[in-house]
Motif scaffolding. Structure first.
Motif, PDB file in Angstrom:
ATOM      1  N   HIS A  35       0.825  -1.207   0.000  1.00  0.00           N
ATOM      2  CA  HIS A  35       0.000   0.000   0.000  1.00  0.00           C
ATOM      3  C   HIS A  35       0.858   1.255   0.000  1.00  0.00           C
ATOM      4  O   HIS A  35       0.463   2.285  -0.547  1.00  0.00           O
ATOM      5  CB  HIS A  35      -0.923   0.001   1.220  1.00  0.00           C
ATOM      6  N   ILE A  36       2.062   1.177   0.589  1.00  0.00           N
ATOM      7  CA  ILE A  36       2.915   2.361   0.664  1.00  0.00           C
ATOM      8  C   ILE A  36       3.505   2.680  -0.699  1.00  0.00           C
ATOM      9  O   ILE A  36       3.439   3.819  -1.170  1.00  0.00           O
ATOM     10  CB  ILE A  36       4.039   2.169   1.702  1.00  0.00           C
ATOM     11  N   TYR A  37       4.090   1.675  -1.364  1.00  0.00           N
ATOM     12  CA  TYR A  37       4.694   2.000  -2.658  1.00  0.00           C
ATOM     13  C   TYR A  37       3.635   2.276  -3.720  1.00  0.00           C
ATOM     14  O   TYR A  37       3.883   3.039  -4.661  1.00  0.00           O
ATOM     15  CB  TYR A  37       5.714   0.948  -3.102  1.00  0.00           C
ATOM     16  N   THR A  38       2.446   1.703  -3.574  1.00  0.00           N
ATOM     17  CA  THR A  38       1.364   2.047  -4.500  1.00  0.00           C
ATOM     18  C   THR A  38       0.965   3.505  -4.323  1.00  0.00           C
ATOM     19  O   THR A  38       0.782   4.249  -5.299  1.00  0.00           O
ATOM     20  CB  THR A  38       0.150   1.132  -4.271  1.00  0.00           C
ATOM     21  N   MET A  39       0.833   3.930  -3.061  1.00  0.00           N
ATOM     22  CA  MET A  39       0.524   5.328  -2.791  1.00  0.00           C
ATOM     23  C   MET A  39       1.648   6.234  -3.272  1.00  0.00           C
ATOM     24  O   MET A  39       1.405   7.307  -3.836  1.00  0.00           O
ATOM     25  CB  MET A  39       0.287   5.543  -1.291  1.00  0.00           C
ATOM     26  N   ALA A  40       2.898   5.810  -3.071  1.00  0.00           N
ATOM     27  CA  ALA A  40       4.044   6.618  -3.488  1.00  0.00           C
ATOM     28  C   ALA A  40       4.055   6.819  -4.997  1.00  0.00           C
ATOM     29  O   ALA A  40       4.301   7.929  -5.488  1.00  0.00           O
ATOM     30  CB  ALA A  40       5.341   5.960  -3.026  1.00  0.00           C
ATOM     31  N   VAL A  41       3.793   5.756  -5.755  1.00  0.00           N
ATOM     32  CA  VAL A  41       3.760   5.862  -7.215  1.00  0.00           C
ATOM     33  C   VAL A  41       2.657   6.823  -7.652  1.00  0.00           C
ATOM     34  O   VAL A  41       2.859   7.682  -8.520  1.00  0.00           O
ATOM     35  CB  VAL A  41       3.560   4.476  -7.856  1.00  0.00           C
ATOM     36  N   ASN A  42       1.481   6.701  -7.049  1.00  0.00           N
ATOM     37  CA  ASN A  42       0.370   7.584  -7.411  1.00  0.00           C
ATOM     38  C   ASN A  42       0.668   9.039  -7.062  1.00  0.00           C
ATOM     39  O   ASN A  42       0.357   9.954  -7.837  1.00  0.00           O
ATOM     40  CB  ASN A  42      -0.908   7.125  -6.709  1.00  0.00           C
ATOM     41  N   MET A  43       1.280   9.263  -5.893  1.00  0.00           N
ATOM     42  CA  MET A  43       1.623  10.628  -5.503  1.00  0.00           C
ATOM     43  C   MET A  43       2.670  11.214  -6.441  1.00  0.00           C
ATOM     44  O   MET A  43       2.607  12.394  -6.800  1.00  0.00           O
ATOM     45  CB  MET A  43       2.112  10.651  -4.057  1.00  0.00           C
ATOM     46  N   CYS A  44       3.640  10.394  -6.841  1.00  0.00           N
ATOM     47  CA  CYS A  44       4.644  10.858  -7.802  1.00  0.00           C
ATOM     48  C   CYS A  44       3.986  11.251  -9.120  1.00  0.00           C
ATOM     49  O   CYS A  44       4.316  12.279  -9.721  1.00  0.00           O
ATOM     50  CB  CYS A  44       5.683   9.765  -8.045  1.00  0.00           C
ATOM     51  N   SER A  45       3.056  10.435  -9.567  1.00  0.00           N
ATOM     52  CA  SER A  45       2.371  10.704 -10.821  1.00  0.00           C
ATOM     53  C   SER A  45       1.611  12.023 -10.768  1.00  0.00           C
ATOM     54  O   SER A  45       1.632  12.808 -11.716  1.00  0.00           O
ATOM     55  CB  SER A  45       1.411   9.556 -11.143  1.00  0.00           C
ATOM     56  N   GLN A  46       0.969  12.286  -9.639  1.00  0.00           N
ATOM     57  CA  GLN A  46       0.129  13.475  -9.511  1.00  0.00           C
ATOM     58  C   GLN A  46       0.923  14.743  -9.225  1.00  0.00           C
ATOM     59  O   GLN A  46       0.464  15.845  -9.533  1.00  0.00           O
ATOM     60  CB  GLN A  46      -0.909  13.249  -8.405  1.00  0.00           C
ATOM     61  N   THR A  47       2.092  14.615  -8.624  1.00  0.00           N
ATOM     62  CA  THR A  47       2.875  15.795  -8.250  1.00  0.00           C
ATOM     63  C   THR A  47       4.029  16.076  -9.198  1.00  0.00           C
ATOM     64  O   THR A  47       4.702  17.100  -9.063  1.00  0.00           O
ATOM     65  CB  THR A  47       3.448  15.638  -6.830  1.00  0.00           C
ATOM     66  N   GLY A  48       4.290  15.175 -10.150  1.00  0.00           N
ATOM     67  CA  GLY A  48       5.391  15.377 -11.077  1.00  0.00           C
ATOM     68  C   GLY A  48       6.738  14.925 -10.541  1.00  0.00           C
ATOM     69  O   GLY A  48       7.779  15.252 -11.120  1.00  0.00           O
ATOM     70  N   CYS A  49       6.729  14.182  -9.439  1.00  0.00           N
ATOM     71  CA  CYS A  49       7.978  13.684  -8.853  1.00  0.00           C
ATOM     72  C   CYS A  49       8.350  12.331  -9.449  1.00  0.00           C
ATOM     73  O   CYS A  49       7.523  11.659 -10.069  1.00  0.00           O
ATOM     74  CB  CYS A  49       7.827  13.527  -7.337  1.00  0.00           C
TER      75      CYS A  49
END
Length: 294
Positions: free
Chosen positions: A16-30
């Motif tokens: 759940h953490i790396y899934t959230m991290a990937v999604n946050m990266c996608s949405q923030t441009g990171c």
């Protein structure tokens, strides 16, 4: 462009953490950097069992390296499976040895990191209890916010709230700006709250509150609101209010000593994340007012 740093202990609860991290990266441009420490016990060869001990250490490291490789492949699969035209972040990984605090300090100062994400920890280098040495080391060393997640934590939902506790410290305004930026991209709004003692309010506190609210308004962020709550137990009030608002995260600054004393000495952090499944976003002492975030 900055990166999100994901600290992993190769726990099975990391999905759940790396899934959230990937999604946050996608949405923030990171982009996403994945860091794991392998602090095995080096054996000194001896006449009686040296070769066996050295082989054991080598085999253990090979197993750990293979597990880390498999994790990176899973993270890359999550990135590749993002829907439609969603941005797919680049994934980089580092498997190393060393001191966790020193590494986090080096990464957050010199490697363009915008956020550190870590789990509560069930095994491996982050196996300390949630309020133990690993979390303390990361918070004390990091120059950027640290997002701590329980195995039951879920991605923040659009149109939900994040509660940020303030004691009117100057750097809390920088935290508000950071949260506002993140909220614009992830779809949440921020309620900045201050818990006032029921035993009375001093004129100095009223003046500090008004100055802070005025300066917060000058930020011009529509997704920021403010209110004060009356109560004695600060973190207890935050927990109750987060339930009422169905907040996704609770955020606070390390310098907010009354909360941090209760967190690390009375185990309320474990209660907040474990029982309520709410991620906790902490702004460390080293988080600077004028820092560029993303």
């Amino acid at each position: 462009m900055k990166d999100i740093l994901f600290l992993t202990d190769l726990s099975k609860d990391d999905t759940h953490i790396y899934t959230m991290a990937v999604n946050m990266c996608s949405q923030t441009g990171c982009n996403l950097q994945v860091l794991n420490l392998y602090n095995g016990v080096p054996y000194v060869p001896s006449l009686d069992a040296g070769s066996y001990q050295a082989k054991w250490y080598s085999d253990a490291y090979d197993d750990h390296r293979e597990a880390f490789k498999e994790l990176i492949e899973k993270i890359e699969q999550v990135s590749a499976s993002l829907p439609g035209n969603a941005r797919r972040p680049q994934i980089s990984s580092v498997l190393t040895e060393g001191d966790l605090g020193i590494l986090v300090e080096e990464y957050t100062i010199g490697k363009d990191i915008a956020l550190v994400m870590m789990g509560a920890g069930q095994s491996g280098v982050l196996s300390h209890i949630l309020f133990g040495d690993a979390v303390r080391a990361v918070i004390q060393a990091s120059s950027v916010p640290v997002l701590i997640l329980n195995p039951g934590s879920q991605s923040i939902k659009v149109n939900t709230k994040v509660i940020f506790a303030t004691d009117f410290n100057e750097n809390d305004l920088a935290a508000c700006s950071y949260l506002s930026f993140l909220g614009e991209r992830l779809g949440f709004s921020i309620e900045v709250v201050h818990v006032k003692s029921e035993r009375g309010i001093h004129p100095e506190e009223i003046a500090r509150e008004q100055r802070f609210v005025d300066e917060m308004k000058l930020l011009g962020k529509k997704n920021l609101t403010y209110r004060h709550l009356m109560g004695g137990k600060i973190f207890g009030m935050l927990e109750q209010w987060s339930e009422i608002l169905e907040a996704g995260w609770i955020a606070l600054s390390e310098h907010h000593r009354p909360i941090f004393v209760s967190i690390f000495k009375k185990n309320t952090l474990k209660t907040a994340i474990s029982a309520q499944k709410k991620p906790l976003l902490i702004f460390p002492e080293k988080f600077q007012k004028d820092e560029h975030f993303f």
